[in-house]
Write an enzyme that holds these catalytic residues in place. Structure first.
Site, PDB file in Angstrom:
ATOM      1  N   ASP A   1       0.700  -1.271   0.134  1.00 48.92           N
ATOM      2  CA  ASP A   1       0.048  -0.091  -0.017  1.00 48.92           C
ATOM      3  C   ASP A   1       1.048   1.234  -0.001  1.00 48.92           C
ATOM      4  O   ASP A   1       2.235   1.248   0.123  1.00 48.92           O
ATOM      5  CB  ASP A   1      -0.798   0.070   1.333  1.00 48.92           C
ATOM      6  CG  ASP A   1      -2.176  -1.021   1.240  1.00 48.92           C
ATOM      7  OD1 ASP A   1      -2.595  -1.160  -0.009  1.00 48.92           O
ATOM      8  OD2 ASP A   1      -3.102  -1.108   2.084  1.00 48.92           O
TER       9      ASP A   1
ATOM     10  N   LYS B   1      -2.966   3.635  -3.540  1.00 48.06           N
ATOM     11  CA  LYS B   1      -3.885   4.662  -3.822  1.00 48.06           C
ATOM     12  C   LYS B   1      -3.737   5.742  -3.437  1.00 48.06           C
ATOM     13  O   LYS B   1      -3.659   5.908  -2.136  1.00 48.06           O
ATOM     14  CB  LYS B   1      -5.229   4.056  -3.612  1.00 48.06           C
ATOM     15  CG  LYS B   1      -5.676   2.622  -4.290  1.00 48.06           C
ATOM     16  CD  LYS B   1      -7.196   2.115  -3.999  1.00 48.06           C
ATOM     17  CE  LYS B   1      -7.488   0.775  -4.639  1.00 48.06           C
ATOM     18  NZ  LYS B   1      -6.679  -0.012  -3.820  1.00 48.06           N
TER      19      LYS B   1
ATOM     20  N   MET C   1     -10.204   8.556   7.386  1.00 46.84           N
ATOM     21  CA  MET C   1     -10.534   9.064   6.082  1.00 46.84           C
ATOM     22  C   MET C   1     -11.338  10.024   5.808  1.00 46.84           C
ATOM     23  O   MET C   1     -12.286  10.292   4.832  1.00 46.84           O
ATOM     24  CB  MET C   1     -10.628   7.790   5.182  1.00 46.84           C
ATOM     25  CG  MET C   1      -9.590   6.639   4.971  1.00 46.84           C
ATOM     26  SD  MET C   1     -10.016   5.359   4.042  1.00 46.84           S
ATOM     27  CE  MET C   1     -11.248   4.689   4.793  1.00 46.84           C
TER      28      MET C   1
END
Length: 501
Positions: free
Chosen positions: A37, A59, A174
């Site tokens: 990641d 990402k 997030m």
């Protein structure tokens, strides 16, 4: 199921590499392939085998290295090829990490998979800011929510009104891009606007920052202080608790961002020393050490090892490669005759030899080729056989100096130094640091080769610190200003040169 390949979904923890589990670290060190990641995993990659394949699946806003379907297919393909694959995921694989989808893809393909849990940032980041998600008589429960969805959308799955009515702590991941809207929804749902809120950015790392406020003020506080993603938001009375800041006092390199350009497999000592002193380390491995394979010169030298009067090692890499070649032949320190004098260019090289049971007879006061020549001035080398084991592209100063004294010198290249290719994001991170370290001329040359003309314009903002005079000369020849040089040309010496005077 396939009995050869297997995938391990390993939780990397919330950012501090020391927070990965023992099981996770062992698997990472053994993996053939690591699918990684973007967040919370970078510093752990130094633990991978030098020959491990690293696949970026990160990402980021505006950039997706691999889609989720592509990640799933990559895992399936690699396991089918018989590889031991570690899917290294920030935090815990099953906490908003889509680990369940990856496990489903592997099991549907009839492949073996194991899940290794990790510490989620939902708990780890608040803990490092002195915020317990539960505390007796304050909060006996906590709820973890993703703030990724837009709270103003009528069709969103998250029921903010219901969450506002749940007693206990709310931990939002997030959610920084929608923080103001989330706080407004929680107040509209019944949470008091005065309820304490803590936001922890880059939790558990050297970059950690935290701010506190209330549901009514926290969005403005974050905007004013420049606190953004990645961050964890804690809503509840636990965010207002005092006297829980357990972290040690400010360390001498706190607030410094320092680039380490060493090969990935060798960066750990320098990185760990800098982290212990409070620095944020930006790893930019620009070189990789590749042992020379199938070399007749090495084979001849090893066959005649006991016939040399002097064996000179000019780097820890050379020492380790020599020990590995001896081990391949089921040999050890006994391959050297007692009459053979072992010369190590510095204490790091002597330590590497000592790991294989070989004691260096001579370690010069100056850890450069010229230092070796000075240390041998009292030795009678004329007519003596000398083996110099080194990198292929090393300077010839030592060789020339020995031959001028009529020594019979054989030179063998034990390893090559090849250039790595960091990602544009890694290069950008390095250029945004305040200091860059160089541990060898090859790190300078490889670093400069990576830079575009635009990148080079940013170098004036970097403080350059070199391990020794040869590296400094290479840096100056490349157009860099060397601001500091280690007095002792070792990793501890380099660290000392970084400390405030």
């Amino acid at each position: 199921m396939d009995t050869e390949g297997i995938a391990y979904l390993v939780g990397a923890g919330p950012g501090d590499p020391g927070l990965i589990t023992v099981r996770g670290m062992a698997l990472l060190r053994e993996a053939d392939v690591v699918v990684t990641d973007r967040l919370g995993t970078e510093r752990l990659l130094a633990e991978c085998r030098p020959d491990a394949e690293i696949i970026d699946a990160g990402k980021a806003p505006g950039r997706v290295a691999l889609t989720q379907d592509e990640i799933n297919q990559t895992l399936v393909d690699q396991v089918r090829a018989g590889k031991r694959v570690v899917r290294l995921k920030g935090g815990d694989p099953f906490v908003f990490g889509r680990g369940g989808e990856e496990v489903q893809a592997l099991l549907r393909a009839g492949l073996a998979v194991e899940v290794v849990p990790g510490i989620t940032s939902a708990i780890g980041a608040p803990a490092y800011a002195g915020v317990p998600v539960t505390h007796r008589a304050v909060s006996t429960s906590f709820t973890v929510i993703t703030g990724h969805e837009d709270p103003t959308k009528p069709s969103e799955q998250t029921d903010w009104d219901a969450l506002a009515k749940i007693p206990g702590t709310l931990v939002i991941l997030m959610g920084m891009g929608r923080l103001a809207a989330i706080c407004a929804r929680l107040v509209a749902g019944g949470r008091p606007p005065t309820q304490p809120v803590a936001v922890v950015q880059w939790g558990t790392t050297e970059r950690q920052r935290e701010v506190r406020g209330t549901l009514a003020t926290i969005a403005e506080v974050c905007a004013r202080q420049g606190v953004g993603s990645p961050a964890v938001t804690v809503v509840g009375d636990v965010a207002g608790l005092e006297d829980l800041d357990w972290r040690p006092p400010r360390r001498p390199l706190a607030g410094r961002r320092i680039v380490v350009t060493r090969a990935r497999a060798q960066a750990s000592e320098l990185r760990d020393r800098l982290v212990a002193l409070g620095a944020e380390v930006v790893e930019l491995p620009v070189i990789r050490i590749v042992p020379v394979a199938g070399s007749p010169e090495i084979d001849v030298a090893l066959d005649e090892l006991a016939d040399y009067d002097y064996v000179i090692l000019t780097s820890p890499n050379g020492a380790r490669c020599l020990l590995d070649r001896l081990a391949d032949r089921d040999l050890d320190a006994r391959a050297f005759e007692r009459a053979t004098r072992i010369v190590a260019i510095g204490p790091g090289t002597a330590d590497a030899l000592a790991e294989g049971g070989i004691r260096a007879d001579i370690v010069p006061e100056r850890f450069v080729a010229e230092g070796i020549l000075e240390a041998l001035e009292s030795e009678e080398v004329s007519g003596r056989r000398v083996l110099v084991a080194r990198a292929r592209e090393a300077r010839d100063t030592l060789i020339d100096g020995l031959r001028e004294r009529d020594a019979s010198v054989d030179v063998v290249a034990l390893y090559d130094t090849v250039t790595e290719t960091p990602t544009p994001e890694q290069i950008a991170a390095a250029l945004s640091a305040d200091t860059i370290t160089f541990t060898a001329s090859s790190t300078v040359t490889s670093f400069m080769a990576l830079l575009s003309p635009e990148d080079r314009t940013k170098l004036t903002a970097l403080r350059v610190v070199s391990i020794g005079p040869v590296t400094s000369e290479t840096a100056r020849d490349a157009g860099l200003t060397v601001h500091a040089q280690a007095t002792e040309h070792t990793i501890p010496g380099l660290v000392a040169a970084l400390l405030p005077s």
